[in-house]
Design a protein around this motif. Structure first.
Motif, mmCIF file in Angstrom:
data_model
loop_
_atom_site.group_PDB
_atom_site.id
_atom_site.type_symbol
_atom_site.label_atom_id
_atom_site.label_comp_id
_atom_site.label_asym_id
_atom_site.label_seq_id
_atom_site.Cartn_x
_atom_site.Cartn_y
_atom_site.Cartn_z
ATOM 1 N N SER A 109 -1.187 0.510 -8.946
ATOM 2 C CA SER A 109 -0.332 1.148 -9.941
ATOM 3 C C SER A 109 0.839 0.213 -10.233
ATOM 4 N N ILE A 110 1.060 -0.078 -11.507
ATOM 5 C CA ILE A 110 2.150 -0.970 -11.889
ATOM 6 C C ILE A 110 3.457 -0.174 -11.982
ATOM 7 N N ILE A 162 -6.713 -1.280 -12.165
ATOM 8 C CA ILE A 162 -5.277 -1.479 -12.348
ATOM 9 C C ILE A 162 -4.819 -0.453 -13.377
ATOM 10 N N ILE A 163 -3.789 0.303 -13.019
ATOM 11 C CA ILE A 163 -3.284 1.367 -13.890
ATOM 12 C C ILE A 163 -1.919 0.929 -14.411
ATOM 13 N N LYS A 204 0.835 -1.194 0.000
ATOM 14 C CA LYS A 204 0.000 0.000 0.000
ATOM 15 C C LYS A 204 0.875 1.251 0.000
ATOM 16 N N ALA A 205 0.442 2.267 -0.755
ATOM 17 C CA ALA A 205 1.124 3.559 -0.800
ATOM 18 C C ALA A 205 0.386 4.504 0.143
ATOM 19 N N PRO A 206 0.869 4.696 1.365
ATOM 20 C CA PRO A 206 0.086 5.421 2.382
ATOM 21 C C PRO A 206 -0.194 6.877 2.034
ATOM 22 N N TYR A 262 -2.261 0.728 -4.170
ATOM 23 C CA TYR A 262 -1.172 -0.216 -4.021
ATOM 24 C C TYR A 262 -0.162 -0.041 -5.153
ATOM 25 N N LEU A 263 1.088 -0.378 -4.854
ATOM 26 C CA LEU A 263 2.154 -0.357 -5.847
ATOM 27 C C LEU A 263 2.627 -1.787 -6.089
ATOM 28 N N LYS A 264 2.568 -2.228 -7.340
ATOM 29 C CA LYS A 264 3.117 -3.537 -7.718
ATOM 30 C C LYS A 264 4.536 -3.301 -8.211
#
Length: 401
Positions: free
Chosen positions: A299-300, A172-173, A25-27, A38-40
């Motif tokens: 976010s990918i 999903i971006i 997670k990107a707080p 979230y960041l993948k």
């Protein structure tokens, strides 16, 4: 047609080699947009990019006879490293064609896996043309960076990992260059959850896929120029466009400045080294190109192979834009003690001098004058305003640069 079953088969091929990269997670982003973002982190993948997935799956599915003939690829860097790594793993020769301006870190990465590198052309498409000619002349197997079913299936394994961790994800971006990444992710994600939204992001300097999506027919970019070299693709592949038209919900674009902001944000706030293409999806969120309010979004982060020189430029410009660095050109009287008097002003204001250059020979100067170019560490816009006011009060002529 590529199906989710093909993507699950690809996942089996990749099990022993490819990392199931972290998804966290990107707080700060989540708080800013009242969302779960979230960041993948495919920048943490072996070879530093998602491209390993598709390249490895493609070469894994080749017959021994084709592997023995050797493989050829064209790439701006990340696919090249994926092919080189995979070829080394299977013991076959690899020849990689890369644009002449490819960052040194990517060229060095390819060579470190034992591949032959040919630098040619101004962009991916020119390198691609040269690689196809070489491939035909030497009867080798071409590993396409995106327009190949095995490659697309390999990239789609990312979506399987994402939805395993967050099954109720809403969006999903995904960055778009040639389109293989978003095609694989979209097929897998929509097969699992038909209601999920797939949003593509192109760089403003490589808008071909966005224009083609809008027109519903291939429209190649006239020219390509962007710091996001991983998505700097000029020509639109009809096969990928058809998949994207069927599965992707929307495509947006981000400027180089917006990408640079995201690179700096991810470095500073998330301790992630991310290349331009890898930051594109996050840039779209940060600059409100997509509606993520009150949603669950991934976010990918597609890659982290950024040239150190480019990273340095992004950091420097980011510091200036955020008022943490200030560059001034100041006119001084050319006499002993003048520089000391100037530096005392900066000391009194609490500004740290990090670089200074002295010029007394410019034809723009009057006799008895000198130019000082000075770089200061500062503490924000108000601090910079205070410094400029002090310079005016003491009679200095200056220009902010």
């Amino acid at each position: 047609m590529i199906t989710v079953d093909n993507i699950k088969e690809a996942q089996k091929n990749l099990e022993s080699v490819v990392e199931a990269t972290p998804m966290t997670k990107a707080p700060i982003l989540s708080e800013n947009f009242n969302s779960e973002i979230y960041l993948k982190k495919e920048n943490l993948q072996l070879t530093g990019s998602f491209k390993l997935r598709g390249a490895f799956n493609r070469i894994a599915n080749l017959s021994k006879e084709k592997r023995d003939r050797g493989v050829v690829a064209a790439s701006a860097g990340n696919h090249a490293q994926g092919v080189a790594f995979s070829a080394q793993h299977f013991g076959c020769e690899a020849t990689i064609f890369m644009p002449e301006a490819t960052p040194l870190t990517k060229v060095s990465g390819v060579k470190s896996y034992g591949a032959n590198v040919v630098l040619t052309g101004e962009n991916f498409d020119e390198a691609y043309e040269a690689s196809m000619k070489f491939c035909k002349e030497h009867n080798k197997e071409f590993i396409h960076p995106f327009a190949d079913d095995d490659v697309i299936a390999g990239q789609g394994t990312i979506a399987l990992e994402i939805l395993k961790e967050v099954p109720d994800l809403k969006q999903i971006i995904v960055p778009i260059g040639g389109g293989g990444l978003i095609a694989g992710i979209a097929i897998a994600a929509k097969s699992i959850n038909p209601d999920i939204k797939i949003i593509g992001v192109v760089a403003s300097g490589a808008r071909g896929m966005k224009e083609s999506y809008k027109a519903q027919m291939p429209i190649d970019s006239v020219s390509v120029r962007t710091i996001a070299d991983g998505i700097a693709v000029r020509d639109v592949n009809p096969k990928l466009l058809n998949i994207i038209l069927e599965y992707v919900d929307h495509i947006v674009e981000v400027s180089d400045n917006e990408i640079a902001n995201a690179v700096l944000f991810l470095l500073e706030k998330h301790k992630l080294v991310v290349e331009g293409a890898g930051a594109a999806a996050t840039a779209a969120i940060m600059h409100e190109k997509v509606d993520v309010e009150d949603s669950k979004v991934c976010s990918i982060i597609s890659g982290g192979n950024i040239d150190v020189t480019m990273l340095s430029q992004i950091i420097e410009k980011g510091l200036v834009k955020s008022y943490r660095k200030m560059n001034l050109l100041i006119t001084l009287r050319d006499k002993p003690g003048s520089l000391t008097e100037l530096s005392e002003i900066f000391r009194d204001c609490g500004a740290n001098i990090v670089q200074i250059d002295y010029d007394r020979d410019s034809i723009k100067l009057e006799f008895g004058e000198a130019h000082i170019t000075i770089a200061l560490e500062t503490k924000g816009e108000d601090h910079q305003r205070e410094i400029k006011e002090k310079l005016k009060q003491n009679g200095y002529r200056y220009k902010q640069i």
